[in-house]
Design an enzyme around this catalytic site. Sequence first.
Site, PDB file in Angstrom:
ATOM      1  N   HIS A 174      -6.506 -21.366   2.881  1.00 30.98           N
ATOM      2  CA  HIS A 174      -7.515 -20.327   2.627  1.00 30.98           C
ATOM      3  C   HIS A 174      -8.257 -20.586   1.321  1.00 30.98           C
ATOM      4  O   HIS A 174      -7.776 -21.300   0.443  1.00 30.98           O
ATOM      5  CB  HIS A 174      -6.850 -18.948   2.541  1.00 30.98           C
ATOM      6  CG  HIS A 174      -6.506 -18.358   3.880  1.00 30.98           C
ATOM      7  ND1 HIS A 174      -5.366 -18.704   4.560  1.00 30.98           N
ATOM      8  CD2 HIS A 174      -7.167 -17.466   4.668  1.00 30.98           C
ATOM      9  CE1 HIS A 174      -5.322 -18.037   5.704  1.00 30.98           C
ATOM     10  NE2 HIS A 174      -6.410 -17.282   5.796  1.00 30.98           N
ATOM     11  N   LYS A 178      -7.988 -15.434  -2.217  1.00 31.31           N
ATOM     12  CA  LYS A 178      -7.036 -14.666  -1.406  1.00 31.31           C
ATOM     13  C   LYS A 178      -5.843 -14.220  -2.251  1.00 31.31           C
ATOM     14  O   LYS A 178      -5.236 -15.035  -2.943  1.00 31.31           O
ATOM     15  CB  LYS A 178      -6.563 -15.511  -0.222  1.00 31.31           C
ATOM     16  CG  LYS A 178      -5.664 -14.754   0.729  1.00 31.31           C
ATOM     17  CD  LYS A 178      -5.554 -15.456   2.068  1.00 31.31           C
ATOM     18  CE  LYS A 178      -4.595 -14.718   2.999  1.00 31.31           C
ATOM     19  NZ  LYS A 178      -4.989 -13.323   3.243  1.00 31.31           N
TER      20      LYS A 178
HETATM   21  N1  LIG Z   1      -7.570  -9.397   9.809  1.00 30.71           N
HETATM   22  C1  LIG Z   1      -8.505 -10.342   9.677  1.00 30.71           C
HETATM   23  O1  LIG Z   1      -8.988 -10.927  10.662  1.00 30.71           O
HETATM   24  C2  LIG Z   1      -8.977 -10.682   8.312  1.00 30.71           C
HETATM   25  C3  LIG Z   1      -8.358 -10.113   7.242  1.00 30.71           C
HETATM   26  N2  LIG Z   1      -8.793 -10.358   5.989  1.00 30.71           N
HETATM   27  C4  LIG Z   1      -8.128  -9.612   4.922  1.00 30.71           C
HETATM   28  O2  LIG Z   1      -8.982  -8.558   4.507  1.00 30.71           O
HETATM   29  C5  LIG Z   1      -8.747  -8.268   3.135  1.00 30.71           C
HETATM   30  C6  LIG Z   1     -10.083  -8.307   2.385  1.00 30.71           C
HETATM   31  O3  LIG Z   1     -10.588  -9.609   2.430  1.00 30.71           O
HETATM   32  P1  LIG Z   1     -11.997  -9.994   1.760  1.00 30.71           P
HETATM   33  O4  LIG Z   1     -13.098  -9.184   2.342  1.00 30.71           O
HETATM   34  O5  LIG Z   1     -12.053 -11.467   1.838  1.00 30.71           O
HETATM   35  O6  LIG Z   1     -11.748  -9.532   0.246  1.00 30.71           O
HETATM   36  P2  LIG Z   1     -12.828  -9.160  -0.870  1.00 30.71           P
HETATM   37  O7  LIG Z   1     -12.110  -9.180  -2.174  1.00 30.71           O
HETATM   38  O8  LIG Z   1     -14.046  -9.994  -0.703  1.00 30.71           O
HETATM   39  O9  LIG Z   1     -13.233  -7.645  -0.516  1.00 30.71           O
HETATM   40  C7  LIG Z   1     -12.404  -6.549  -0.758  1.00 30.71           C
HETATM   41  C8  LIG Z   1     -13.288  -5.423  -1.278  1.00 30.71           C
HETATM   42  O10 LIG Z   1     -12.504  -4.232  -1.300  1.00 30.71           O
HETATM   43  C9  LIG Z   1     -12.584  -3.669  -2.605  1.00 30.71           C
HETATM   44  N3  LIG Z   1     -11.345  -2.936  -2.862  1.00 30.71           N
HETATM   45  C10 LIG Z   1     -10.147  -3.420  -3.273  1.00 30.71           C
HETATM   46  N4  LIG Z   1      -9.263  -2.418  -3.372  1.00 30.71           N
HETATM   47  C11 LIG Z   1      -9.904  -1.285  -3.015  1.00 30.71           C
HETATM   48  C12 LIG Z   1      -9.525   0.076  -2.929  1.00 30.71           C
HETATM   49  N5  LIG Z   1      -8.298   0.487  -3.235  1.00 30.71           N
HETATM   50  N6  LIG Z   1     -10.443   0.967  -2.537  1.00 30.71           N
HETATM   51  C13 LIG Z   1     -11.705   0.590  -2.232  1.00 30.71           C
HETATM   52  N7  LIG Z   1     -12.137  -0.687  -2.323  1.00 30.71           N
HETATM   53  C14 LIG Z   1     -11.236  -1.611  -2.687  1.00 30.71           C
HETATM   54  C15 LIG Z   1     -12.773  -4.835  -3.527  1.00 30.71           C
HETATM   55  O11 LIG Z   1     -13.277  -4.431  -4.776  1.00 30.71           O
HETATM   56  P3  LIG Z   1     -12.995  -5.391  -6.069  1.00 30.71           P
HETATM   57  O12 LIG Z   1     -13.995  -6.515  -5.949  1.00 30.71           O
HETATM   58  O13 LIG Z   1     -13.262  -4.488  -7.225  1.00 30.71           O
HETATM   59  O14 LIG Z   1     -11.575  -5.853  -5.967  1.00 30.71           O
HETATM   60  C16 LIG Z   1     -13.766  -5.675  -2.717  1.00 30.71           C
HETATM   61  O15 LIG Z   1     -15.094  -5.223  -2.868  1.00 30.71           O
HETATM   62  C17 LIG Z   1      -7.713  -9.286   2.668  1.00 30.71           C
HETATM   63  O16 LIG Z   1      -6.423  -8.709   2.749  1.00 30.71           O
HETATM   64  C18 LIG Z   1      -7.821 -10.411   3.688  1.00 30.71           C
HETATM   65  O17 LIG Z   1      -6.638 -11.126   3.823  1.00 30.71           O
HETATM   66  C19 LIG Z   1      -9.841 -11.201   5.742  1.00 30.71           C
HETATM   67  C20 LIG Z   1     -10.470 -11.828   6.771  1.00 30.71           C
HETATM   68  C21 LIG Z   1     -10.087 -11.612   8.158  1.00 30.71           C
HETATM   69  O1  LIG Z   2      -8.004 -13.572   3.378  1.00 32.96           O
HETATM   70  C1  LIG Z   2      -8.591 -14.102   4.357  1.00 32.96           C
HETATM   71  O2  LIG Z   2      -9.665 -14.693   4.253  1.00 32.96           O
HETATM   72  C2  LIG Z   2      -7.955 -13.970   5.675  1.00 32.96           C
HETATM   73  N1  LIG Z   2      -6.922 -13.201   5.805  1.00 32.96           N
HETATM   74  C3  LIG Z   2      -6.202 -12.940   6.985  1.00 32.96           C
HETATM   75  C4  LIG Z   2      -4.772 -13.415   6.858  1.00 32.96           C
HETATM   76  O3  LIG Z   2      -4.163 -13.248   5.792  1.00 32.96           O
HETATM   77  O4  LIG Z   2      -4.222 -13.914   7.844  1.00 32.96           O
HETATM   78  C5  LIG Z   2      -6.911 -13.451   8.226  1.00 32.96           C
HETATM   79  C6  LIG Z   2      -7.630 -14.744   8.028  1.00 32.96           C
HETATM   80  O5  LIG Z   2      -6.682 -15.747   7.880  1.00 32.96           O
HETATM   81  C7  LIG Z   2      -8.566 -14.666   6.835  1.00 32.96           C
END
Ligand SMILES: NC(=O)C1=CN([C@@H]2O[C@H](COP(=O)(O)OP(=O)(O)OC[C@H]3O[C@@H](n4cnc5c(N)ncnc54)[C@H](OP(=O)(O)O)[C@@H]3O)[C@@H](O)[C@H]2O)C=CC1
Ligand SMILES: O=C(O)C1=N[C@H](C(=O)O)C[C@H](O)C1
Length: 285
Positions: A174, A178
Amino acid sequence: MTIDHLVMTNQALIPVIINGAAGKMGREVVKAVAQAPDLTLMGAIDRNPEHQGKDAGELAGLTEPLEVPITDQLEPMLGYVAGERQLPPGVIIDFTHPDSVYDNVRSAIAYGIRPVVGTTGLSPEQIQNLADFAEKASTGCLIIPNFSIGMVLLQQAAITASQYFDHVEIIELHHNQKADAPSGTAIQTAQLLAELGKTFNPAIVEETEKIPGARGSLADEGIRIHSVRLPGLIAHQEVIFGAAGQIYTLRHDTSDRACYMPGVLLAIRKVSQLKSLVYGLEKIL
Ligand SMILES: NC(=O)C1=CN([C@@H]2O[C@H](COP(=O)(O)OP(=O)(O)OC[C@H]3O[C@@H](n4cnc5c(N)ncnc54)[C@H](OP(=O)(O)O)[C@@H]3O)[C@@H](O)[C@H]2O)C=CC1
Ligand SMILES: O=C(O)C1=N[C@H](C(=O)O)C[C@H](O)C1
């Protein structure tokens, strides 16, 4: 657009709140929800101070504003959407952070808002607590470690292969922003293989790790997970099976977070039909 207008024009519109709306996944979800004819974006939550008050649509790159400002006020937003009784039950999508997702989901269920959780990093105990809470509230909740169809297909192929191979290791790769390791997807993949009821990777020699962690993390039933974090990567996973004289490798690569959006939209549409917590995209396909 007012609630009266939404009710007059189309009673079936599902009200959606996005938590983490300013993040990498949140922005993608804003665009997907805005383009879905049966959904209406009612709230965009994010804690990032830099983005407070900005229009969620413009921040996501849409040319027209959605007139939905980013706010960090989760509970008032849950209360507002829960109070709109003329609309179908509200749904909240969570793409925030492993540290906050548990409390976010508890709050949503308490307000009767259905959570669709993409955020990874919940412990097995936290998932069980959320399942108990959702069951008591008779409220649907989806926890989906990976929304891409390609990963579901990889996992199904891995389950098939694991009936014939006794040796398997997982490598997940990743981007280096992350927070959690191993990835939620890798943990789920190991769980799916472990559920088959056999122990993998019988020891051939006594191993010594000269540097702790050299052999990766040890998941259930002897399955090892190795986590790589590098700029330039998005999300990738290999499941490597080995046997005498052969290696069978399954690999999934993402090149754009758009790959998750069909799964996200499906989950939003399905969660209100559920009365309890469901884990994994494969269960709702
Ligand atoms: N299930 C799936 O298919 C996927 C899952 N994911 C998961 O999704 C999550 C987010 O990923 P990603 O978008 O890349 O992360 P990012 O850091 O780009 O986005 C997260 C956002 O949420 C904000 N945030 C963090 N904590 C809070 C809170 N308590 N309340 C409100 N806002 C909050 C962050 O603010 P700040 O910048 O201030 O921290 C940021 O703007 C991760 O756990 C990732 O592993 C990602 C891709 C696919
Ligand atoms: O953080 C990410 O980017 C992603 N998070 C998810 C995970 O932890 O499996 C899904 C995907 O791999 C992208």
